[in-house]
Design a protein around this motif. Structure first.
Motif, PDB file in Angstrom:
ATOM      1  N   MET A 185       0.842  -1.191   0.000  1.00  0.00           N
ATOM      2  CA  MET A 185       0.000   0.000   0.000  1.00  0.00           C
ATOM      3  C   MET A 185       0.883   1.249   0.000  1.00  0.00           C
ATOM      4  N   ALA A 186       0.668   2.111  -0.967  1.00  0.00           N
ATOM      5  CA  ALA A 186       1.425   3.355  -1.045  1.00  0.00           C
ATOM      6  C   ALA A 186       0.722   4.422  -0.213  1.00  0.00           C
ATOM      7  N   ILE A 187       1.524   5.270   0.380  1.00  0.00           N
ATOM      8  CA  ILE A 187       0.962   6.404   1.126  1.00  0.00           C
ATOM      9  C   ILE A 187       1.482   7.683   0.487  1.00  0.00           C
ATOM     10  N   PRO A 188       0.757   8.778   0.619  1.00  0.00           N
ATOM     11  CA  PRO A 188       1.247  10.044   0.069  1.00  0.00           C
ATOM     12  C   PRO A 188       2.597  10.407   0.681  1.00  0.00           C
ATOM     13  N   ARG A 189       3.515  10.854  -0.142  1.00  0.00           N
ATOM     14  CA  ARG A 189       4.879  11.162   0.305  1.00  0.00           C
ATOM     15  C   ARG A 189       4.909  12.229   1.403  1.00  0.00           C
ATOM     16  N   GLN A 190       3.929  13.105   1.417  1.00  0.00           N
ATOM     17  CA  GLN A 190       3.936  14.193   2.393  1.00  0.00           C
ATOM     18  C   GLN A 190       3.172  13.874   3.675  1.00  0.00           C
ATOM     19  N   LEU A 191       2.624  12.663   3.794  1.00  0.00           N
ATOM     20  CA  LEU A 191       1.820  12.326   4.975  1.00  0.00           C
ATOM     21  C   LEU A 191       2.601  12.469   6.283  1.00  0.00           C
ATOM     22  N   PRO A 192       3.830  11.928   6.398  1.00  0.00           N
ATOM     23  CA  PRO A 192       4.557  12.115   7.664  1.00  0.00           C
ATOM     24  C   PRO A 192       4.762  13.592   8.007  1.00  0.00           C
ATOM     25  N   ASN A 193       5.084  14.410   6.993  1.00  0.00           N
ATOM     26  CA  ASN A 193       5.282  15.840   7.246  1.00  0.00           C
ATOM     27  C   ASN A 193       3.970  16.522   7.634  1.00  0.00           C
ATOM     28  N   ALA A 194       2.861  16.101   7.023  1.00  0.00           N
ATOM     29  CA  ALA A 194       1.555  16.668   7.377  1.00  0.00           C
ATOM     30  C   ALA A 194       1.196  16.339   8.825  1.00  0.00           C
ATOM     31  N   ILE A 195       1.515  15.117   9.252  1.00  0.00           N
ATOM     32  CA  ILE A 195       1.264  14.723  10.648  1.00  0.00           C
ATOM     33  C   ILE A 195       2.107  15.564  11.591  1.00  0.00           C
ATOM     34  N   THR A 196       3.376  15.776  11.209  1.00  0.00           N
ATOM     35  CA  THR A 196       4.262  16.612  12.019  1.00  0.00           C
ATOM     36  C   THR A 196       3.694  18.020  12.156  1.00  0.00           C
ATOM     37  N   VAL A 197       3.311  18.622  11.047  1.00  0.00           N
ATOM     38  CA  VAL A 197       2.796  19.995  11.058  1.00  0.00           C
ATOM     39  C   VAL A 197       1.496  20.085  11.868  1.00  0.00           C
ATOM     40  N   ALA A 198       0.672  19.042  11.831  1.00  0.00           N
ATOM     41  CA  ALA A 198      -0.595  19.041  12.573  1.00  0.00           C
ATOM     42  C   ALA A 198      -0.373  19.151  14.080  1.00  0.00           C
ATOM     43  N   ARG A 199       0.791  18.694  14.560  1.00  0.00           N
ATOM     44  CA  ARG A 199       1.073  18.788  15.997  1.00  0.00           C
ATOM     45  C   ARG A 199       1.181  20.228  16.470  1.00  0.00           C
ATOM     46  N   ILE A 200       1.506  21.135  15.579  1.00  0.00           N
ATOM     47  CA  ILE A 200       1.703  22.533  15.991  1.00  0.00           C
ATOM     48  C   ILE A 200       0.379  23.178  16.425  1.00  0.00           C
ATOM     49  N   PRO A 201      -0.680  23.172  15.605  1.00  0.00           N
ATOM     50  CA  PRO A 201      -1.944  23.735  16.121  1.00  0.00           C
ATOM     51  C   PRO A 201      -2.533  22.914  17.266  1.00  0.00           C
ATOM     52  N   LEU A 202      -2.292  21.587  17.259  1.00  0.00           N
ATOM     53  CA  LEU A 202      -2.769  20.769  18.386  1.00  0.00           C
ATOM     54  C   LEU A 202      -2.135  21.232  19.693  1.00  0.00           C
ATOM     55  N   ALA A 203      -0.857  21.639  19.630  1.00  0.00           N
ATOM     56  CA  ALA A 203      -0.174  22.137  20.836  1.00  0.00           C
ATOM     57  C   ALA A 203      -0.857  23.380  21.372  1.00  0.00           C
ATOM     58  N   VAL A 204      -1.284  24.265  20.476  1.00  0.00           N
ATOM     59  CA  VAL A 204      -1.953  25.505  20.898  1.00  0.00           C
ATOM     60  C   VAL A 204      -3.311  25.197  21.528  1.00  0.00           C
ATOM     61  N   VAL A 205      -4.101  24.358  20.874  1.00  0.00           N
ATOM     62  CA  VAL A 205      -5.424  23.989  21.399  1.00  0.00           C
ATOM     63  C   VAL A 205      -5.270  23.301  22.750  1.00  0.00           C
ATOM     64  N   PHE A 206      -4.322  22.366  22.839  1.00  0.00           N
ATOM     65  CA  PHE A 206      -4.063  21.667  24.098  1.00  0.00           C
ATOM     66  C   PHE A 206      -3.734  22.650  25.213  1.00  0.00           C
ATOM     67  N   PHE A 207      -2.844  23.606  24.940  1.00  0.00           N
ATOM     68  CA  PHE A 207      -2.405  24.568  25.955  1.00  0.00           C
ATOM     69  C   PHE A 207      -3.579  25.398  26.469  1.00  0.00           C
ATOM     70  N   VAL A 208      -4.420  25.870  25.559  1.00  0.00           N
ATOM     71  CA  VAL A 208      -5.594  26.667  25.957  1.00  0.00           C
ATOM     72  C   VAL A 208      -6.531  25.832  26.828  1.00  0.00           C
ATOM     73  N   LEU A 209      -6.800  24.589  26.400  1.00  0.00           N
ATOM     74  CA  LEU A 209      -7.680  23.711  27.188  1.00  0.00           C
ATOM     75  C   LEU A 209      -7.093  23.415  28.566  1.00  0.00           C
ATOM     76  N   LEU A 210      -5.788  23.208  28.622  1.00  0.00           N
ATOM     77  CA  LEU A 210      -5.135  22.924  29.906  1.00  0.00           C
ATOM     78  C   LEU A 210      -5.309  24.092  30.868  1.00  0.00           C
ATOM     79  N   LEU A 211      -5.059  25.297  30.389  1.00  0.00           N
ATOM     80  CA  LEU A 211      -5.197  26.470  31.269  1.00  0.00           C
ATOM     81  C   LEU A 211      -6.649  26.727  31.640  1.00  0.00           C
ATOM     82  N   MET A 212      -7.567  26.477  30.705  1.00  0.00           N
ATOM     83  CA  MET A 212      -8.995  26.628  31.019  1.00  0.00           C
ATOM     84  C   MET A 212      -9.433  25.565  32.035  1.00  0.00           C
ATOM     85  N   GLY A 213      -8.865  24.372  31.921  1.00  0.00           N
ATOM     86  CA  GLY A 213      -9.233  23.275  32.818  1.00  0.00           C
ATOM     87  C   GLY A 213      -8.691  23.433  34.214  1.00  0.00           C
ATOM     88  N   GLY A 214      -7.484  23.972  34.316  1.00  0.00           N
ATOM     89  CA  GLY A 214      -6.892  24.161  35.637  1.00  0.00           C
ATOM     90  C   GLY A 214      -6.997  22.919  36.494  1.00  0.00           C
TER      91      GLY A 214
END
Length: 194
Positions: A1-30
């Motif tokens: 099964m072939a996967i798109p060549r950019q999939l690993p990089n797309a997953i890496t880049v997705a972690r960046i906005p996830l970090a922001v959302v996580f941080f906001v939720l963490l501070l809101m959750g306290g």
């Protein structure tokens, strides 16, 4: 099964906005009421999901032989944004001492800045010790971020959290020293033509 060549990089880049959302939720959750407890569970679960993608993107890149300089450079940056948000959030909430967080973040971002500075010459991939450090950071932060104190009690949760943070601190400093030594050796061998 072939996967798109950019999939690993797309997953890496997705972690960046996830970090922001996580941080906001963490501070809101306290650490307070029931609504906050739900947000804290969500923040902890989001962190675990996001840090797990670090293994996924690396696995896919190696398995399908699509390792890229982009991935070598940005994967550690995305990891440091995510783990840095976790450490910083826990310090803001008063759950991890600031001095531990400062030492860890200075090491993490010092090496990241160095990687960015030398990126035009060559891209430095994470060494085995850095990978172990990131994995242990993920486990320690996962434990500390989930509000497990409601299940195991505050004292055991706090003790385990502090033990894990000390282990993370030692590994972070040791892997930082390993990185510096490797860079010095590499620079010397480059000058002597070895």
């Amino acid at each position: 099964m072939a996967i798109p060549r950019q999939l690993p990089n797309a997953i890496t880049v997705a972690r960046i906005p996830l970090a922001v959302v996580f941080f906001v939720l963490l501070l809101m959750g306290g650490t307070a009421g029931l609504h906050d407890l739900v947000l804290r569970w969500i923040a902890g679960a989001l962190f675990i999901l996001a840090i797990s993608t670090d293994w996924v993107d690396g696995f896919l890149a190696r398995k399908y032989d699509i390792v890229s300089d982009f991935g070598k450079l940005w994967d550690p940056i995305a990891d440091k944004l995510l783990t840095g948000a976790g450490f910083l959030g826990l310090a803001i909430l008063g759950e991890v001492p600031w001095w531990i967080v400062v030492v860890i973040l200075v090491r993490e971002w010092g090496i990241t800045v160095h990687r960015l500075v030398i990126a035009k010459e060559h891209v430095v991939a994470a060494a085995w010790m850095g990978k172990v450090k990131t994995a242990v950071q993920g486990v320690a932060l996962g434990w500390a971020l989930l509000p497990l104190h409601v299940l195991v009690g505050m004292t055991p949760w706090t003790v385990v959290t502090m033990i894990l943070m000390v282990v993370v601190l030692v590994l972070t400093v040791a892997s930082g020293i390993d990185y510096v030594v490797a860079q010095v050796r590499g620079a010397r061998s480059g000058r002597t033509g070895e």
